[in-house]
Design an enzyme around this catalytic site. Structure first.
Site, PDB file in Angstrom:
ATOM      1  N   ASP A  68       0.835  -1.192   0.000  1.00  0.00           N
ATOM      2  CA  ASP A  68       0.000   0.000   0.000  1.00  0.00           C
ATOM      3  C   ASP A  68       0.879   1.255   0.000  1.00  0.00           C
ATOM      4  O   ASP A  68       2.048   1.223   0.346  1.00  0.00           O
ATOM      5  CB  ASP A  68      -0.898  -0.017   1.237  1.00  0.00           C
ATOM      6  CG  ASP A  68      -2.176   0.784   1.061  1.00  0.00           C
ATOM      7  OD1 ASP A  68      -2.316   1.475   0.029  1.00  0.00           O
ATOM      8  OD2 ASP A  68      -3.038   0.719   1.954  1.00  0.00           O
ATOM      9  N   GLU A 103       2.803   6.889  -2.620  1.00  0.00           N
ATOM     10  CA  GLU A 103       2.549   8.084  -3.437  1.00  0.00           C
ATOM     11  C   GLU A 103       2.957   9.378  -2.729  1.00  0.00           C
ATOM     12  O   GLU A 103       3.368  10.336  -3.374  1.00  0.00           O
ATOM     13  CB  GLU A 103       1.053   8.195  -3.793  1.00  0.00           C
ATOM     14  CG  GLU A 103       0.453   6.959  -4.410  1.00  0.00           C
ATOM     15  CD  GLU A 103      -0.126   6.012  -3.365  1.00  0.00           C
ATOM     16  OE1 GLU A 103      -0.603   4.933  -3.749  1.00  0.00           O
ATOM     17  OE2 GLU A 103      -0.099   6.362  -2.156  1.00  0.00           O
ATOM     18  N   ASP A 106      -8.762   3.687  -3.436  1.00  0.00           N
ATOM     19  CA  ASP A 106      -9.897   3.930  -2.539  1.00  0.00           C
ATOM     20  C   ASP A 106     -11.099   4.509  -3.278  1.00  0.00           C
ATOM     21  O   ASP A 106     -11.206   5.719  -3.502  1.00  0.00           O
ATOM     22  CB  ASP A 106      -9.477   4.883  -1.419  1.00  0.00           C
ATOM     23  CG  ASP A 106      -8.414   4.274  -0.520  1.00  0.00           C
ATOM     24  OD1 ASP A 106      -8.189   3.053  -0.616  1.00  0.00           O
ATOM     25  OD2 ASP A 106      -7.808   5.012   0.269  1.00  0.00           O
TER      26      ASP A 106
END
Length: 750
Positions: free
Chosen positions: A445, A448, A511
């Protein structure tokens, strides 16, 4: 980034110099790729000797790193530090005296560089004219005021870009100099790609920033920003810059695609078609193709969800109930709270909740499950690993030598510096411990939110490292899985990426919210990513944020199980189907069983992707490039080459979709429908438009309970009308056994 004020003027605070003519065109062997052409382009037309004084030039170099690919480098000051581009495993590296992949020639008519089907031509003199041809047909080019060197004053008023952006986690240092190129956008020409972008699939008219961000699926930001675009005119363009690239796609100059980068040089590759599949084949050969992913990974992944409560008893209750309801699960995923809060990441099971993790993993394996755990590249201050990594110099530092920290996501977190080989080895050692304990794969995960006000161990440009960090992070994890589990067994569930990220599958869409609108934007993101060379992709079935109503969950389940990889996952609520209604259980059963039956077909498509770069989920534009009716389609797709899927995005079950020419057959009902037209259907939750291509032969597996079985045992060939003659298909089982089967298309049966 927009530098101009209409057709004639520049914006306040902007000065620009443009290549005005090809003054000198010379053949050379001094390029990264051997033989090439160097063009000196003054920023005014040289009419007399005195014009060469006090006059900047742009130097354009053409070369070919691989057949059908031409490298174009535009430089203002060539002595300026160049940050380097992407890793290009498919680029030829000619030795001394070798010619490279291109053939160059210079004459009174100008310069020409040919590489396979692709030819670049530079016209002598003014106006500036660089054109590109595929199979002898001009597809695009760089004309008057296309190649530019732009400088901004401190008070420049430009639109777009991220200059001056105050978001600490995502902003690049304010740049003052840029190089841009503008390539012709022909009448009817459409542009696709640029990574996983959730807005309109056709990028014409958009400003797109290649700058990874954690923005969710309902924004213009992207987790996977890729400076590669694909044209429906038979070519693609990769901007070879891992940093911030700003695109104006028929937006600032409506007849052109502009891309700009900060600094003194810009490099891009023109990649030949003529078909979109040809472009992706060459592009992925250049930047990297995915390895084989294990057959078990195609099965259903069931997650704890994010902030829900879970322990071994909860996990077992989910798994046992799925089994009791004949809902096959292949992978169970533990999200963030498998570790103690504030400790992410310390790579240690929270002993308060999981007192016997090794035993638990053994018990899960006894249920014939693989196990995935969540990780990220951040080390919270409370984690015992923070001091360990900090003392060893494994965390990214500020210019003053202190460890970079902030409180967003994890209190006082630091960032692992993957440019430091020792830090990579240290991080991988923690993963090896988990793998030895019984963990099979990792959800990588984040990656970024990478700061730019830092110093990297290898001296990398912080602005360029912002996007490139995702590559280093995922590569570290993928490599250790390949090393410990073997080739063909390594698989990630990754969120962030840039060009080349397709070589470390699988990726998921990030998401989303739990609505039909978000389901549709998720599909647009997946289609856009597929047109950027990513073969394996997934998403959170039912949406991540919020709790879907039963209708959204059931429609999303059918969609999610008709892809390469499928995962039930949410934020604050569980995604087990009985939490919604009994019909959700039945929908899950129907489409999970269907996917297991399709495994011989899907696994073959996955193997093909490793050889050709063609993704499993295929936008209609990729599979039917000569049908103008598919140009804007973004609510349907091909799964492999023979199955058309049109997810239902409405509560009523109404769906509109387009069937290309030919006689198509519903896989679910056997109904035959003549294509070349739009259809409108209404479907219950246990159905959706799922049509088989005319003349297809589907290898139909014998099992419904798992994805990794002997596909040859009990295999059926389902032959569909619309073809003639005989067709051979190859089926490969997970154990590597390969057999070829032949079917007669003139006598269709099921």
């Amino acid at each position: 980034m927009k530098f101009t004020d209409g057709f004639w003027q520049l914006r306040p605070g902007v000065t620009a110099l443009y290549a005005q003519e090809a003054y000198d065109i010379e053949q050379t062997t001094d390029t990264p790729d051997g033989t090439g052409i160097v063009v000196t382009a003054p920023t005014m037309v040289i009419a007399k000797r005195g014009d060469v004084l006090n006059r900047p030039v742009l130097t354009t170099t053409l070369s070919s790193p691989a057949e059908g690919v031409i490298r174009v480098r535009i430089a203002h000051h060539e002595g300026a530090h160049w940050h380097g581009g992407f890793e290009l495993p498919g680029a030829d590296e000619p030795g001394a005296g070798e010619a490279g992949a291109g053939t160059a020639s210079v004459s009174a008519d100008g310069g020409e560089l040919a590489s396979g089907a692709l030819t670049a031509r530079v016209a002598p003199g003014a106006p500036w004219n660089l054109s590109f041809e595929v199979d002898g047909r001009r597809v695009t080019g760089s004309g008057h005021k296309a190649q530019g060197y732009v400088r901004l004053s401190p008070d420049a008023q430009v639109d777009g870009g991220i200059v001056g952006n105050a978001r600490a986690e995502a902003s690049a240092p304010a740049a003052t100099a840029f190089v841009h190129e503008q390539l012709d956008l022909g009448v009817g020409e459409l542009i696709y790609g640029l990574g996983e972008r959730f807005g309109p699939l056709v990028k014409n008219g958009q400003t797109v920033e290649i700058w990874n961000a954690d923005g969710g699926t309902s924004s213009e930001q992207a987790y996977k920003s890729v400076p590669f675009h694909l044209s429906n005119r038979g070519y693609g363009i990769l901007v070879n810059d891992p940093g911030h690239v700003s695109y104006e796609i028929g937006s600032e100059a409506v007849e052109r695609v502009q891309f700009s980068v900060p600094g003194e040089a810009l490099e891009y590759f023109v990649i030949a078609g003529p078909t979109p599949k040809d472009v992706l084949r060459r592009y992925t050969a250049l930047t990297g193709r995915p390895p084989v992913v294990p057959a078990w990974s195609y099965g259903l992944w069931l997650s704890t969800s994010f902030t829900t409560d879970y322990d071994e008893q909860t996990v077992n209750s989910f798994i046992d109930e799925m089994s009791a309801r004949e809902l096959p699960v292949s992978v169970f995923h533990f999200d963030c709270f498998w570790m103690r809060e504030f400790n992410w990441c310390d790579f240690e099971w929270d002993a308060r909740v999981f007192p016997d993790p090794t035993g638990m993993l053994e018990r899960l394996h006894e249920k014939d499950l693989r196990v995935s755990v969540w990780i990220n590249p951040y080390i919270g201050q409370r984690s015992p690993l923070f001091r360990e990594a900090g003392d060893a110099g494994y965390l990214v530092k500020r210019a003053d030598g202190s460890i970079w920290q902030w409180d967003l996501w994890q209190a006082g977190m630091g960032l692992v510096d993957f440019t430091n080989p020792d830090a990579v080895a240290w991080y991988q050692s923690k993963l090896r411990g988990l793998i030895a304990q019984g963990v099979d794969c990792f959800k990588t995960d984040f990656g970024e939110r990478i700061p730019t006000d830092v110093v990297w161990a290898d001296g990398s440009d912080p602005a360029r490292m912002h996007n490139h960090y995702a590559q280093l992070y995922n590569r570290a994890v993928h490599d250790v899985l390949t090393e410990t589990r073997g080739a063909g067994e390594a698989v990630l569930f990754a969120r962030s990426a840039t060009a080349g990220g397709q070589s470390m599958p699988v990726h998921w869409g990030g998401d989303s919210t739990s609505t039909f609108a978000s389901m549709a934007e998720t599909l647009r993101g997946g289609l856009s990513l597929a047109l950027t060379g990513f073969a394996f992709w997934s998403h959170d079935i039912g949406g991540f944020e919020g709790t879907p109503d039963a209708g959204v969950f059931k429609r999303w389940t059918a969609f999610g199980l008709l892809g390469s990889h499928s995962r039930f996952h949410g934020s604050s609520s569980y995604r087990v189907p009985w939490a919604f209604d009994d019909e959700a259980v039945e929908v899950t059963r129907i489409f999970t069983h269907l996917k297991m039956r399709l495994m011989p077909y899907l696994f073959k498509a996955g193997l093909d992707a490793t050889r050709t770069g063609t993704p499993l989920m295929r936008p209609m534009q990729l599979e039917f490039p000569d049908d103008p009716s598919v140009a804007y389609l973004d609510r349907q797709y091909m799964l492999g080459g023979d199955l058309l899927v049109a997810p239902v995005f409405s509560e009523t079950g109404e769906v509109e979709f387009y069937l290309p020419d030919g006689e198509w057959t519903s896989l679910l009902t056997g109904e035959r429908v003549t294509g070349g037209r739009w259809l409108r259907e209404t479907h219950g939750y246990e159905s959706l438009p799922l049509y088989v291509r005319p003349g297809a032969v589907l290898p139909w597996g014998a099992r419904e309970d798992r994805p990794d079985y002997d596909y040859h045992d009990g295999l059926q060939l389902r032959v569909f009308p619309g073809g003639s003659g005989r067709r051979s298909i190859t089926v490969t089982s997970p154990d590597g056994t390969v057999r070829t089967y032949t079917a007669d298309l003139e006598e269709p049966t099921e």
